[in-house]
Design a protein around this motif. Structure first.
Motif, PDB file in Angstrom:
ATOM      1  N   SER A   1     -16.844  21.359 -32.925  1.00 54.10           N
ATOM      2  CA  SER A   1     -16.421  19.967 -33.034  1.00 54.10           C
ATOM      3  C   SER A   1     -15.057  19.863 -33.703  1.00 54.10           C
ATOM      4  N   GLN A   2     -14.837  20.643 -34.770  1.00 55.72           N
ATOM      5  CA  GLN A   2     -13.554  20.606 -35.473  1.00 55.72           C
ATOM      6  C   GLN A   2     -12.440  21.147 -34.577  1.00 55.72           C
ATOM      7  N   LYS A   3     -12.704  22.215 -33.837  1.00 57.46           N
ATOM      8  CA  LYS A   3     -11.697  22.773 -32.939  1.00 57.46           C
ATOM      9  C   LYS A   3     -11.329  21.754 -31.865  1.00 57.46           C
ATOM     10  N   SER A   4     -12.316  21.043 -31.330  1.00 58.41           N
ATOM     11  CA  SER A   4     -12.067  20.025 -30.315  1.00 58.41           C
ATOM     12  C   SER A   4     -11.228  18.887 -30.890  1.00 58.41           C
ATOM     13  N   GLN A   5     -11.524  18.462 -32.108  1.00 61.74           N
ATOM     14  CA  GLN A   5     -10.765  17.385 -32.743  1.00 61.74           C
ATOM     15  C   GLN A   5      -9.320  17.798 -32.989  1.00 61.74           C
ATOM     16  N   ASN A   6      -9.089  19.067 -33.320  1.00 62.06           N
ATOM     17  CA  ASN A   6      -7.737  19.551 -33.571  1.00 62.06           C
ATOM     18  C   ASN A   6      -6.887  19.548 -32.306  1.00 62.06           C
ATOM     19  N   ARG A   7      -7.494  19.459 -31.149  1.00 59.98           N
ATOM     20  CA  ARG A   7      -6.756  19.474 -29.891  1.00 59.98           C
ATOM     21  C   ARG A   7      -6.490  18.059 -29.382  1.00 59.98           C
ATOM     22  N   HIS A   8      -7.140  17.070 -29.966  1.00 60.45           N
ATOM     23  CA  HIS A   8      -6.927  15.680 -29.572  1.00 60.45           C
ATOM     24  C   HIS A   8      -5.575  15.228 -30.110  1.00 60.45           C
ATOM     25  N   GLY A   9      -4.756  14.639 -29.245  1.00 56.75           N
ATOM     26  CA  GLY A   9      -3.448  14.179 -29.696  1.00 56.75           C
ATOM     27  C   GLY A   9      -2.639  13.633 -28.546  1.00 56.75           C
ATOM     28  N   SER A  10      -1.334  13.573 -28.757  1.00 55.43           N
ATOM     29  CA  SER A  10      -0.432  12.963 -27.783  1.00 55.43           C
ATOM     30  C   SER A  10       0.608  13.940 -27.282  1.00 55.43           C
ATOM     31  N   VAL A  11       0.991  13.748 -26.034  1.00 56.81           N
ATOM     32  CA  VAL A  11       2.147  14.426 -25.448  1.00 56.81           C
ATOM     33  C   VAL A  11       3.221  13.359 -25.348  1.00 56.81           C
ATOM     34  N   TYR A  12       4.442  13.721 -25.725  1.00 59.75           N
ATOM     35  CA  TYR A  12       5.523  12.739 -25.728  1.00 59.75           C
ATOM     36  C   TYR A  12       6.753  13.269 -25.019  1.00 59.75           C
ATOM     37  N   VAL A  13       7.598  12.330 -24.614  1.00 56.77           N
ATOM     38  CA  VAL A  13       8.907  12.651 -24.057  1.00 56.77           C
ATOM     39  C   VAL A  13       9.930  11.819 -24.821  1.00 56.77           C
ATOM     40  N   PHE A  14      10.853  12.481 -25.490  1.00 56.17           N
ATOM     41  CA  PHE A  14      11.978  11.807 -26.128  1.00 56.17           C
ATOM     42  C   PHE A  14      13.164  11.978 -25.191  1.00 56.17           C
ATOM     43  N   PHE A  15      13.942  10.926 -25.011  1.00 54.47           N
ATOM     44  CA  PHE A  15      15.109  11.042 -24.158  1.00 54.47           C
ATOM     45  C   PHE A  15      16.339  10.515 -24.864  1.00 54.47           C
ATOM     46  N   ASN A  16      17.487  10.967 -24.401  1.00 52.83           N
ATOM     47  CA  ASN A  16      18.757  10.575 -24.976  1.00 52.83           C
ATOM     48  C   ASN A  16      19.253   9.338 -24.252  1.00 52.83           C
ATOM     49  N   SER A  17      19.492   8.259 -24.991  1.00 51.65           N
ATOM     50  CA  SER A  17      19.935   7.005 -24.375  1.00 51.65           C
ATOM     51  C   SER A  17      21.449   6.962 -24.162  1.00 51.65           C
ATOM     52  N   ASP A  18      22.154   7.965 -24.642  1.00 54.48           N
ATOM     53  CA  ASP A  18      23.597   8.070 -24.419  1.00 54.48           C
ATOM     54  C   ASP A  18      23.835   8.461 -22.962  1.00 54.48           C
TER      55      ASP A  18
ATOM     56  N   THR B   1      -2.083   9.833 -24.842  1.00 59.98           N
ATOM     57  CA  THR B   1      -3.080  10.512 -25.663  1.00 59.98           C
ATOM     58  C   THR B   1      -4.051  11.280 -24.766  1.00 59.98           C
ATOM     59  N   PHE B   2      -4.397  12.488 -25.217  1.00 60.64           N
ATOM     60  CA  PHE B   2      -5.294  13.366 -24.454  1.00 60.64           C
ATOM     61  C   PHE B   2      -6.354  13.958 -25.367  1.00 60.64           C
ATOM     62  N   ARG B   3      -7.493  14.294 -24.785  1.00 60.90           N
ATOM     63  CA  ARG B   3      -8.521  15.024 -25.546  1.00 60.90           C
ATOM     64  C   ARG B   3      -8.001  16.385 -25.968  1.00 60.90           C
ATOM     65  N   ASP B   4      -7.201  16.999 -25.082  1.00 57.33           N
ATOM     66  CA  ASP B   4      -6.623  18.313 -25.367  1.00 57.33           C
ATOM     67  C   ASP B   4      -5.122  18.230 -25.096  1.00 57.33           C
ATOM     68  N   CYS B   5      -4.367  17.849 -26.112  1.00 53.93           N
ATOM     69  CA  CYS B   5      -2.924  17.663 -25.926  1.00 53.93           C
ATOM     70  C   CYS B   5      -2.218  18.993 -25.681  1.00 53.93           C
ATOM     71  N   HIS B   6      -2.774  20.083 -26.169  1.00 47.22           N
ATOM     72  CA  HIS B   6      -2.171  21.400 -25.935  1.00 47.22           C
ATOM     73  C   HIS B   6      -2.217  21.748 -24.448  1.00 47.22           C
ATOM     74  N   MET B   7      -3.366  21.508 -23.825  1.00 46.14           N
ATOM     75  CA  MET B   7      -3.507  21.773 -22.402  1.00 46.14           C
ATOM     76  C   MET B   7      -2.633  20.816 -21.587  1.00 46.14           C
ATOM     77  N   ALA B   8      -2.581  19.544 -21.983  1.00 47.84           N
ATOM     78  CA  ALA B   8      -1.776  18.558 -21.258  1.00 47.84           C
ATOM     79  C   ALA B   8      -0.295  18.911 -21.306  1.00 47.84           C
ATOM     80  N   GLU B   9       0.196  19.317 -22.481  1.00 49.95           N
ATOM     81  CA  GLU B   9       1.607  19.686 -22.591  1.00 49.95           C
ATOM     82  C   GLU B   9       1.908  20.927 -21.759  1.00 49.95           C
ATOM     83  N   ALA B  10       1.019  21.899 -21.805  1.00 52.15           N
ATOM     84  CA  ALA B  10       1.211  23.122 -21.014  1.00 52.15           C
ATOM     85  C   ALA B  10       1.248  22.794 -19.528  1.00 52.15           C
ATOM     86  N   GLU B  11       0.383  21.897 -19.085  1.00 56.10           N
ATOM     87  CA  GLU B  11       0.352  21.498 -17.677  1.00 56.10           C
ATOM     88  C   GLU B  11       1.651  20.780 -17.292  1.00 56.10           C
TER      89      GLU B  11
END
Length: 91
Positions: free
Chosen positions: A7-24, A63-73
């Protein structure tokens, strides 16, 4: 593995994938893709403090249950797309 460990390992993978972009306009083609298990705004402020992100904005986050997997994908999809990717470092 104990149920509490799983359960703790699963919770540690819950999070967000983000994209920051340059507005210049000159640097609009540059983006930063990453993940965080915390708030995206907090991560953005940290990144701004560590690097020269004067003209950067949060372009997208989800937000994803497994943000590590989502970012890798996402990186895998970009790697196989017909676009030019110049490195993965930031700073």
């Amino acid at each position: 593995m104990l149920d509490s460990d799983a359960s703790q390992k699963s919770q540690n993978r819950h999070g967000s994938v983000y994209v920051f972009f340059n507005s210049d306009r000159e640097h609009r083609q540059f983006v930063k893709i990453g993940l965080t298990t915390r708030d995206v705004e907090t991560r953005f402020r940290e990144e701004k403090g560590q690097t020269n992100l004067i003209s950067w904005e949060i372009g997208y986050s989800a937000t994803f249950r497994d943000c590590h997997m989502a970012e890798a994908e996402l990186h895998h999809l970009l790697d196989t797309a017909d676009i030019k990717i110049i490195g993965r470092s930031f700073g």
